[in-house]
Design an enzyme around this catalytic site. Structure first.
Site, PDB file in Angstrom:
ATOM      1  N   ARG A  47     -95.809  51.641  17.091  1.00  0.00           N
ATOM      2  CA  ARG A  47     -94.376  51.912  16.932  1.00  0.00           C
ATOM      3  C   ARG A  47     -94.094  53.358  16.544  1.00  0.00           C
ATOM      4  O   ARG A  47     -93.031  53.899  16.884  1.00  0.00           O
ATOM      5  CB  ARG A  47     -93.783  50.954  15.893  1.00  0.00           C
ATOM      6  CG  ARG A  47     -93.626  49.563  16.466  1.00  0.00           C
ATOM      7  CD  ARG A  47     -93.075  48.598  15.462  1.00  0.00           C
ATOM      8  NE  ARG A  47     -92.547  47.407  16.125  1.00  0.00           N
ATOM      9  CZ  ARG A  47     -92.117  46.336  15.486  1.00  0.00           C
ATOM     10  NH1 ARG A  47     -92.142  46.294  14.168  1.00  0.00           N
ATOM     11  NH2 ARG A  47     -91.648  45.311  16.162  1.00  0.00           N
ATOM     12  N   GLY A 358     -94.236  39.137  20.048  1.00  0.00           N
ATOM     13  CA  GLY A 358     -95.336  39.596  19.192  1.00  0.00           C
ATOM     14  C   GLY A 358     -96.706  39.174  19.689  1.00  0.00           C
ATOM     15  O   GLY A 358     -97.587  40.006  19.926  1.00  0.00           O
ATOM     16  N   GLY A 381     -88.377  39.974  18.071  1.00  0.00           N
ATOM     17  CA  GLY A 381     -87.101  39.258  18.012  1.00  0.00           C
ATOM     18  C   GLY A 381     -86.031  39.909  18.889  1.00  0.00           C
ATOM     19  O   GLY A 381     -85.273  39.216  19.577  1.00  0.00           O
TER      20      GLY A 381
HETATM   21  P1  ADP Z   1     -94.494  35.421  21.114  1.00  0.00           P
HETATM   22  O1  ADP Z   1     -94.781  36.009  19.753  1.00  0.00           O
HETATM   23  O2  ADP Z   1     -95.245  36.117  22.199  1.00  0.00           O
HETATM   24  O3  ADP Z   1     -93.022  35.296  21.392  1.00  0.00           O
HETATM   25  P2  ADP Z   1     -94.741  32.732  20.090  1.00  0.00           P
HETATM   26  O4  ADP Z   1     -94.591  33.284  18.705  1.00  0.00           O
HETATM   27  O5  ADP Z   1     -93.654  31.892  20.616  1.00  0.00           O
HETATM   28  O6  ADP Z   1     -95.077  33.922  21.120  1.00  0.00           O
HETATM   29  O7  ADP Z   1     -96.039  31.812  20.164  1.00  0.00           O
HETATM   30  C1  ADP Z   1     -97.342  32.296  19.990  1.00  0.00           C
HETATM   31  C2  ADP Z   1     -98.217  31.205  19.452  1.00  0.00           C
HETATM   32  O8  ADP Z   1     -98.189  30.044  20.269  1.00  0.00           O
HETATM   33  C3  ADP Z   1     -99.680  31.633  19.413  1.00  0.00           C
HETATM   34  O9  ADP Z   1    -100.038  31.859  18.078  1.00  0.00           O
HETATM   35  C4  ADP Z   1    -100.428  30.463  20.037  1.00  0.00           C
HETATM   36  O10 ADP Z   1    -101.553  30.051  19.286  1.00  0.00           O
HETATM   37  C5  ADP Z   1     -99.388  29.355  20.048  1.00  0.00           C
HETATM   38  N1  ADP Z   1     -99.657  28.375  21.088  1.00  0.00           N
HETATM   39  C6  ADP Z   1     -99.785  28.573  22.416  1.00  0.00           C
HETATM   40  N2  ADP Z   1    -100.113  27.434  23.058  1.00  0.00           N
HETATM   41  C7  ADP Z   1    -100.196  26.476  22.119  1.00  0.00           C
HETATM   42  C8  ADP Z   1    -100.522  25.085  22.153  1.00  0.00           C
HETATM   43  N3  ADP Z   1    -100.823  24.459  23.302  1.00  0.00           N
HETATM   44  N4  ADP Z   1    -100.526  24.405  20.989  1.00  0.00           N
HETATM   45  C9  ADP Z   1    -100.233  25.038  19.830  1.00  0.00           C
HETATM   46  N5  ADP Z   1     -99.916  26.343  19.730  1.00  0.00           N
HETATM   47  C10 ADP Z   1     -99.902  27.061  20.863  1.00  0.00           C
HETATM   48 MG    MG Z   2     -94.522  35.188  17.781  1.00  0.00          MG
END
Ligand code: ADP
Ligand code: MG
Length: 401
Positions: A47, A358, A381
């Site tokens: 960042r 993230g 976010g």
């Molecule tokens: P981002 O930060 O990219 O927006 P999220 O915060 O929504 O993504 O989700 C990320 C998390 O989702 C990861 O820590 C991952 O372990 C979890 N995840 C992905 N697939 C599964 C699953 N099948 N069961 C449980 N957790 C999952």
């Molecule tokens: Mg996340």
């Protein structure tokens, strides 16, 4: 690889640092220096690097650059472990110049430091969230920030979805324009989604549906195909009538998932095979099975190879690809294949590729593919709110072109 030659239609309608004369002016720049620290040092300077184009632009104009940011959640109190001091050292090393530091972002200390700073110099103010007025968007705090400068620049995309004193309040009190990072983020996350090159493929995953319902709705509206994986897919799979064992599922989103399946089945792709585990651990036993065959006591951890192949095929010839949310529990190597292989397919798609969120960004970096992505968002976010089609208050407050 989608490069800068492949820009989508450019419709960014806010004034930027390029539209103002900052020569000899005091410019208050809200940056997003909310970086991770380890043992008193910056452990990831992504960042900080992202803010450099705006800082350099202003410095080249011989403006006095006064930087402010929050870091962490000190909750309105002075908490030394959230000091921006380590950031000033990191920034000084990156720019190969000395950076002034003020122990407070408003009041006599900030005022003295900012009036002492000379054109071409850079001053970093201490954490804005050491004051409760920051997150309360207190008009008095905004007024005090405004007294430090002649012009306000918001380059803190990662905080643009928050109406705080240093992001939104102060923007109403000074001529206020966007920084170059802000402009770039909005162009990709806003305009690429509003006016994408088709076929426009969205890939959505991550832990839960609930926090991303509006992202799903908006992208189903705009995209030609939405490919679903991760924990989010589990709720859809259950909504299709399959048994999902111990999988992470949100039962209160089942009805929404059913409605989406009914309304948008043609544009919504779901896993056909999955990787399951007998426990939520890195060492758990695993199996690849068709959806619907989950044995009792097992849970869905990743998308399977057949699904990866189908999604990869969808990506061939795509014009724009937006990715948010890992396809599986990629933190455990045994369940990272789906995410890694899809990341590879995205990187090789030849499309304009945009990654936000993230964990998604962490996954792309972990796979060593960051250089091959057109735009990696610095905001979690804020990126999600852009993908929902929302207006960000920190952006809305800036001057129109
Ligand atoms: P981002 O930060 O990219 O927006 P999220 O915060 O929504 O993504 O989700 C990320 C998390 O989702 C990861 O820590 C991952 O372990 C979890 N995840 C992905 N697939 C599964 C699953 N099948 N069961 C449980 N957790 C999952
Ligand atoms: Mg996340």
């Amino acid at each position: 690889m989608g490069g800068f030659h492949a820009h989508p239609v450019y419709m960014f309608n806010k004034k930027t640092v390029r539209d103002i004369d900052a020569q000899g002016k005091r410019v208050l720049v809200r940056v997003d220096f909310n970086v991770p620290l380890a043992e008193g040092q910056v452990s990831d300077d992504t960042r900080i690097r992202a803010a450099i184009p705006t800082i350099e632009h202003l410095r080249a104009q011989r403006a006095t650059v006064i930087l402010c940011s929050h870091l962490g959640r000190p909750k309105g109190e002075v908490r030394p472990e959230f000091s921006l001091h380590p950031v000033s050292q990191s920034l000084a090393a990156l720019l190969n110049t000395s950076i002034g530091f003020a122990e407070d972002c408003i009041g006599p200390i900030a005022e003295a430091a900012s009036s002492a700073a000379q054109p071409g110099e850079i001053l970093l103010l201490e954490n804005t969230r050491f004051h409760p007025g920051e997150q309360d968007n207190d008009p008095e705090m905004a007024r005090q920030l405004a007294t430090l400068a002649d012009i306000f620049v918001n380059d803190a995309f990662g905080t643009a979805h928050r109406a705080h004193a240093s992001t939104e309040g102060v923007a109403h009190l000074l001529p206020a324009v966007a920084g170059l990072l802000m402009e770039k983020e909005i162009r990709y996350l806003g305009e690429a989604v509003a006016a994408p090159e088709h076929p426009f493929i969205a890939i959505l995953g991550g832990a839960k549906i609930s926090g991303k319902i509006n992202v799903i709705h908006n992208l189903l509206d705009k995209a030609d195909k939405v490919l679903v994986g991760g924990g989010m897919a589990n709720t859809f799979i259950k909504a299709q009538g399959h048994y999902v064992g111990e999988s992470l599922v949100e039962d209160n989103s089942l009805e929404t998932a059913r409605q989406l399946l009914e309304k948008d089945a043609a544009r919504l792709s779901l896993p056909t095979d999955i990787v399951i585990a007998d426990d939520f651990t890195a060492e758990a036993k695993s199996q690849i099975i068709p959806v619907g065959d989950v044995p009792e006591g097992w849970r869905i951890m990743d998308i399977g190879p057949q699904t990866v192949a189908a999604y990869t095929e969808e990506l061939q010839g795509a014009g724009t690809v937006v990715w948010n949310g890992p396809m599986g529990v990629f933190e455990f190597p045994a369940f990272a294949e789906g995410t890694n292989q899809l990341a590879q397919a995205i990187a090789e798609s030849g499309a304009i590729t945009i990654v936000g969120g993230g964990e998604s960004v962490a996954a792309i970096r972990q796979a060593g593919l960051a250089e091959q992505i057109t735009h990696i968002s610095t905001g979690g976010g804020a990126a999600l709110e852009m993908l929902e089609g929302k207006t960000l208050p920190g952006l809305a407050a800036l001057l129109d072109k």
